[in-house]
Scaffold this active site. Structure first.
Site, PDB file in Angstrom:
ATOM      1  N   GLU A  41       0.857  -1.193   0.000  1.00 35.03           N
ATOM      2  CA  GLU A  41       0.000   0.000   0.000  1.00 35.03           C
ATOM      3  C   GLU A  41       0.887   1.235   0.000  1.00 35.03           C
ATOM      4  O   GLU A  41       1.632   1.464   0.950  1.00 35.03           O
ATOM      5  CB  GLU A  41      -0.878  -0.054   1.258  1.00 35.03           C
ATOM      6  CG  GLU A  41      -1.834   1.107   1.415  1.00 35.03           C
ATOM      7  CD  GLU A  41      -2.604   1.000   2.744  1.00 35.03           C
ATOM      8  OE1 GLU A  41      -2.929  -0.128   3.191  1.00 35.03           O
ATOM      9  OE2 GLU A  41      -2.847   2.054   3.348  1.00 35.03           O
ATOM     10  N   ARG A  45       0.900  10.252   1.724  1.00 33.60           N
ATOM     11  CA  ARG A  45       1.308  11.120   2.841  1.00 33.60           C
ATOM     12  C   ARG A  45       2.538  11.933   2.477  1.00 33.60           C
ATOM     13  O   ARG A  45       3.196  12.492   3.362  1.00 33.60           O
ATOM     14  CB  ARG A  45       1.619  10.275   4.085  1.00 33.60           C
ATOM     15  CG  ARG A  45       0.421   9.518   4.584  1.00 33.60           C
ATOM     16  CD  ARG A  45       0.709   8.813   5.890  1.00 33.60           C
ATOM     17  NE  ARG A  45      -0.226   7.730   6.073  1.00 33.60           N
ATOM     18  CZ  ARG A  45      -0.118   6.803   7.002  1.00 33.60           C
ATOM     19  NH1 ARG A  45       0.886   6.811   7.850  1.00 33.60           N
ATOM     20  NH2 ARG A  45      -1.013   5.845   7.093  1.00 33.60           N
ATOM     21  N   THR A  69      -4.260   5.879   2.652  1.00 27.34           N
ATOM     22  CA  THR A  69      -4.476   7.235   3.171  1.00 27.34           C
ATOM     23  C   THR A  69      -5.169   8.108   2.113  1.00 27.34           C
ATOM     24  O   THR A  69      -4.844   9.286   1.935  1.00 27.34           O
ATOM     25  CB  THR A  69      -3.159   7.884   3.668  1.00 27.34           C
ATOM     26  OG1 THR A  69      -2.352   6.896   4.333  1.00 27.34           O
ATOM     27  CG2 THR A  69      -3.433   8.996   4.668  1.00 27.34           C
ATOM     28  N   LYS A 129     -11.245  -1.825   6.515  1.00 27.09           N
ATOM     29  CA  LYS A 129     -10.080  -1.649   7.381  1.00 27.09           C
ATOM     30  C   LYS A 129     -10.605  -1.409   8.800  1.00 27.09           C
ATOM     31  O   LYS A 129     -11.639  -0.743   8.968  1.00 27.09           O
ATOM     32  CB  LYS A 129      -9.306  -0.442   6.847  1.00 27.09           C
ATOM     33  CG  LYS A 129      -8.198   0.085   7.727  1.00 27.09           C
ATOM     34  CD  LYS A 129      -7.358   1.074   6.931  1.00 27.09           C
ATOM     35  CE  LYS A 129      -6.525   1.951   7.842  1.00 27.09           C
ATOM     36  NZ  LYS A 129      -5.287   2.417   7.217  1.00 27.09           N
TER      37      LYS A 129
HETATM   38  C1  3PG Z   1      -2.341   3.118   8.455  1.00 28.79           C
HETATM   39  O1  3PG Z   1      -2.420   4.090   7.739  1.00 28.79           O
HETATM   40  O2  3PG Z   1      -2.839   2.035   8.153  1.00 28.79           O
HETATM   41  C2  3PG Z   1      -1.673   3.263   9.779  1.00 28.79           C
HETATM   42  O3  3PG Z   1      -0.959   4.445   9.865  1.00 28.79           O
HETATM   43  C3  3PG Z   1      -0.820   2.101  10.109  1.00 28.79           C
HETATM   44  O4  3PG Z   1      -0.536   2.158  11.462  1.00 28.79           O
HETATM   45  P1  3PG Z   1       0.880   1.723  12.028  1.00 28.79           P
HETATM   46  O5  3PG Z   1       1.841   2.807  11.628  1.00 28.79           O
HETATM   47  O6  3PG Z   1       0.674   1.632  13.515  1.00 28.79           O
HETATM   48  O7  3PG Z   1       1.258   0.411  11.419  1.00 28.79           O
END
Ligand code: 3PG
Length: 212
Positions: A41, A45, A69, A129
């Site tokens: 994925e 960001r 995101t 999710k």
């Molecule tokens: C996401 O966008 O899925 C999360 O930021 C993932 O969380 P993590 O950084 O705790 O793995």
């Protein structure tokens, strides 16, 4: 079942790739694939996330690459134009869901509450999710949600790590887990891609043991 879902059944770990440079995105994704993970994925960001996604799609066609995101319908459209195989959002947004559904591309919006999940189901979704998984109740919360929403599969992310991955994956309602622990920024910055491969391989091994 979609091709993406089929691939997630086989390698149920989705590493996050966060990069502002296409070469870094490609090297990171290649290192993950070398460790046995087939789905990644690319998270929106950074200013160059879209280019990074397009580069990974172009250079590593054997990987299933999605966009994460994704906050707006415009971002979802751009991700699809860049070749995203799936769309992930931190929350549930009808317009984002519709863009993906209109293109027949899987979309996994983040939910926490029964109300959000019921809305997702009524939008026609059966995979979501679960974010942020560790703060939102972890495994007990997933068990409670799946006792009611029996046909839904979950992708917990947020606080998933090598320490709890096997526990999450042992739940039948969990399709896959996502997370950033597989792509540590310090190792990538230092060019230590072998560390990324090690982490991917460790996660792939845990997934194999949990799924039998
Ligand atoms: C996401 O966008 O899925 C999360 O930021 C993932 O969380 P993590 O950084 O705790 O793995």
């Amino acid at each position: 079942m979609t091709d993406v879902q089929d691939r997630l059944e086989k390698t149920p770990v989705v590493p996050l790739v966060q990069a502002d440079d296409t070469a870094i995105a490609i090297d990171t994704s290649r290192a993950l694939a070398a460790g046995g993970l087939g789905v990644i994925e690319v998270v929106f960001r950074t200013d160059r996330a879209l280019e990074c996604l397009a580069a990974v799609v172009r250079e590593l066609p054997d990987l299933v690459a999605g966009a994460g995101t994704v906050l707006t319908a415009d971002q979802a459209r751009a991700a699809l134009d860049a070749g995203a195989s799936f769309i992930v959002s931190p929350g549930l947004d009808d317009a984002v869901v519709k863009v993906a559904q209109d293109a027949s591309v899987p979309v996994y919006p983040g939910i926490v509450t029964p109300t959000e999940l019921q809305r997702a189901v009524n939008l026609g979704l059966n995979v979501v999710k679960f974010f942020p998984a560790s703060i939102a109740g972890g495994i007990p919360a997933l068990r409670a949600l799946s006792s009611v929403f029996r046909s839904v599969r979950f992708m917990p992310t947020g606080g998933v790590s090598v320490g709890n991955l096997g526990d999450f994956l042992s739940l039948p309602s969990v399709l896959a887990c996502g997370g950033s622990w597989l792509t540590p920024a310090d190792a990538i910055k230092a060019g230590h891609y072998e560390r990324v491969t090690e982490l991917a391989s460790e996660a792939a091994g845990i997934a194999k043991n949990s799924r039998g």
